[in-house]
Design an enzyme around this catalytic site. Structure first.
Site, PDB file in Angstrom:
ATOM      1  N   ALA A 181       0.652  -1.219  -0.220  1.00 37.01           N
ATOM      2  CA  ALA A 181       0.065   0.056  -0.146  1.00 37.01           C
ATOM      3  C   ALA A 181       0.727   1.368   0.143  1.00 37.01           C
ATOM      4  O   ALA A 181       0.519   2.291  -0.702  1.00 37.01           O
ATOM      5  CB  ALA A 181      -0.845  -0.186   1.097  1.00 37.01           C
ATOM      6  N   GLN A 217      -6.918  -0.252   5.018  1.00 40.35           N
ATOM      7  CA  GLN A 217      -7.443  -1.294   7.228  1.00 40.35           C
ATOM      8  C   GLN A 217      -8.969  -1.006   7.091  1.00 40.35           C
ATOM      9  O   GLN A 217      -9.732  -2.292   7.541  1.00 40.35           O
ATOM     10  CB  GLN A 217      -7.716   0.240   7.807  1.00 40.35           C
ATOM     11  N   SER A 265      -3.038  -3.673   0.470  1.00 37.07           N
ATOM     12  CA  SER A 265      -1.953  -4.542   0.964  1.00 37.07           C
ATOM     13  C   SER A 265      -2.490  -6.131   1.364  1.00 37.07           C
ATOM     14  O   SER A 265      -3.068  -6.046   2.312  1.00 37.07           O
ATOM     15  CB  SER A 265      -1.327  -4.135   1.940  1.00 37.07           C
ATOM     16  N   HIS A 299      -1.114  -7.809   3.382  1.00 35.60           N
ATOM     17  CA  HIS A 299      -0.663  -8.493   4.483  1.00 35.60           C
ATOM     18  C   HIS A 299      -1.443  -7.832   5.889  1.00 35.60           C
ATOM     19  O   HIS A 299      -1.180  -8.364   6.646  1.00 35.60           O
ATOM     20  CB  HIS A 299       0.521  -8.427   5.021  1.00 35.60           C
ATOM     21  N   THR A 354       9.337  -7.351 -13.697  1.00 35.24           N
ATOM     22  CA  THR A 354       8.615  -8.900 -13.231  1.00 35.24           C
ATOM     23  C   THR A 354       7.876  -9.628 -12.952  1.00 35.24           C
ATOM     24  O   THR A 354       8.452  -8.876 -11.070  1.00 35.24           O
ATOM     25  CB  THR A 354      10.328 -10.650 -13.142  1.00 35.24           C
ATOM     26  N   CYS A 411       3.853   2.262  11.075  1.00 32.19           N
ATOM     27  CA  CYS A 411       4.581   3.214  10.196  1.00 32.19           C
ATOM     28  C   CYS A 411       5.279   3.924  10.512  1.00 32.19           C
ATOM     29  O   CYS A 411       5.596   5.396   9.610  1.00 32.19           O
ATOM     30  CB  CYS A 411       4.075   2.611   8.439  1.00 32.19           C
TER      31      CYS A 411
END
Length: 375
Positions: free
Chosen positions: A69, A178, A196, A198, A234, A320
């Protein structure tokens, strides 16, 4: 161990990990190669992309894969700014954003862009009237998180989208990191969406930027064939496959999972507000997966490490965020530096059990009595 930091990251679902491993072992070819192994890999990516697009109700061609993200947010903001700078250099955001929003905005500010922060109501929701008045002829982007990562405030994305739609030269970007995988989301009239894997039991290192077909971007990464022209490199086939699997699993019984988390959130709130020095910062406009509280006269790190002695894991601020003496998001909501400097985040998921919540409350009580008695 009692894990209550799901908003920072989630443990990987074993089925998701299995998909990653199978794709890694069974599809060794580069998806950009023209031989059979490459074409097989490309077909698998296309099938995964179509699955993601169908779940999100967008077009497969609108999916851009990123490393997460943070990259998606940077690509959305910098990509729009660079592509449409001839239209203007005015961007609008809020005081409840992730650091991966503030970072590129600070960079653009140094490049001559004008950044405005829309006012919010006492409950943390955007003042929609103020937002509409703030949009100018040279406004090229409004960027708003659907859910704040520290407090859990859910913004009225549909209403915001309807306002931004009135200004055809302005785009609307939503950081849905979120909320994707936790509740049903509104993507109509939204031009760009970041998230994201995760955050919903996927693997770290893969994210998505949904870019609607009417929007163009200047890429951050140039050179090399990929799944789109907007992000070179890639394609990470195993990560893409695992993201599709994680998103599909997250949407199964999503409303039932949401209601369960809402139930255990209420149980925690009802008990925690009995403590004289505890302030509940999350309110009725917040998603139940995030519960932010403050323990007055107690440093967040002190409570965090005290609970860690009981093998219980919570967080202070967002994982973060840059080190700060207080939570800027909590301060933006409460306008109280004491409350903002003593806040902690408890984040839940449908995997959190009632027994874990009771054990947390028992340990919290012991920590609270010990730490507040030291005042």
């Amino acid at each position: 161990m009692i894990y209550l930091d799901y908003s920072a990251t989630t443990p990987v679902n074993k089925e998701v990990l299995d998909s990653f491993c199978k794709a890694t072992l069974n599809y060794p070819g580069n998806p950009n190669s023209l031989h059979k192994l490459g074409l097989d890999a490309k077909k698998l990516i296309e099938a995964s992309t179509l699955q993601i697009a169908n779940i999100l109700n967008v077009k497969a061609s609108e999916i851009i894969y990123t490393s997460g993200a943070s990259e998606s947010n940077n690509l959305a903001i910098k990509g729009i700014a660079d592509k449409y700078k001839n239209r203007g250099k005015h961007i609008i955001t809020t005081n409840f954003e992730h650091s991966s929003i503030y970072g590129p905005l600070s960079y653009l500010q140094k490049e001559g862009y004008d950044i405005d922060f829309v006012e919010t109501l006492p409950n943390g929701l955007i003042d929609l009237n103020k937002l509409e008045k703030l949009i100018r002829n040279d406004t090229i982007l409004v960027t708003v998180a659907s859910v704040n990562s520290e407090i859990g405030i859910r913004q009225p994305i549909e209403e915001i989208a309807n306002i931004v739609k009135k200004f055809p030269k302005c785009f609307f970007h939503v950081d849905m990191t979120q909320s994707i995988g936790k509740e049903a989301n509104f993507l109509n009239n939204v031009d760009l969406v970041s998230f994201s894997a995760h955050k919903f039991f996927g693997i770290k290192g893969i994210g998505v930027l949904v870019k609607k077909e009417n929007v163009s971007l200047e890429p951050l990464i140039h050179g090399g064939k990929s799944t789109t022209a907007f992000r070179s490199g890639t394609p990470a086939l195993p990560l893409i496959v695992s993201l599709a699997k994680a998103l599909r699993l997250a949407t199964i019984d999503i409303e039932k999972k949401y209601q369960y988390v809402k139930k255990i959130n209420k149980m925690l709130v009802d008990k925690l507000k009995e403590y004289p020095l505890v302030r509940i910062n999350s309110n009725e406009n917040c998603i139940p997966q995030i519960l932010n509280i403050s323990i007055l006269n107690c440093k967040p790190e002190t409570m965090q490490h005290a609970l860690e002695e009981y093998d219980i894991y919570i967080s202070t601020q967002t994982a973060c965020s840059k080190n700060s003496n207080f939570s800027k998001a909590v301060f933006a909501l409460t306008k109280n530096e004491e409350i903002a400097s003593s806040s902690i985040r408890i984040s839940l998921s449908y995997l959190t059990t009632e027994e874990e919540c009771l054990e947390f409350l028992k340990s919290f009580s012991a920590c609270y009595e010990r730490l507040t008695s030291l005042r």
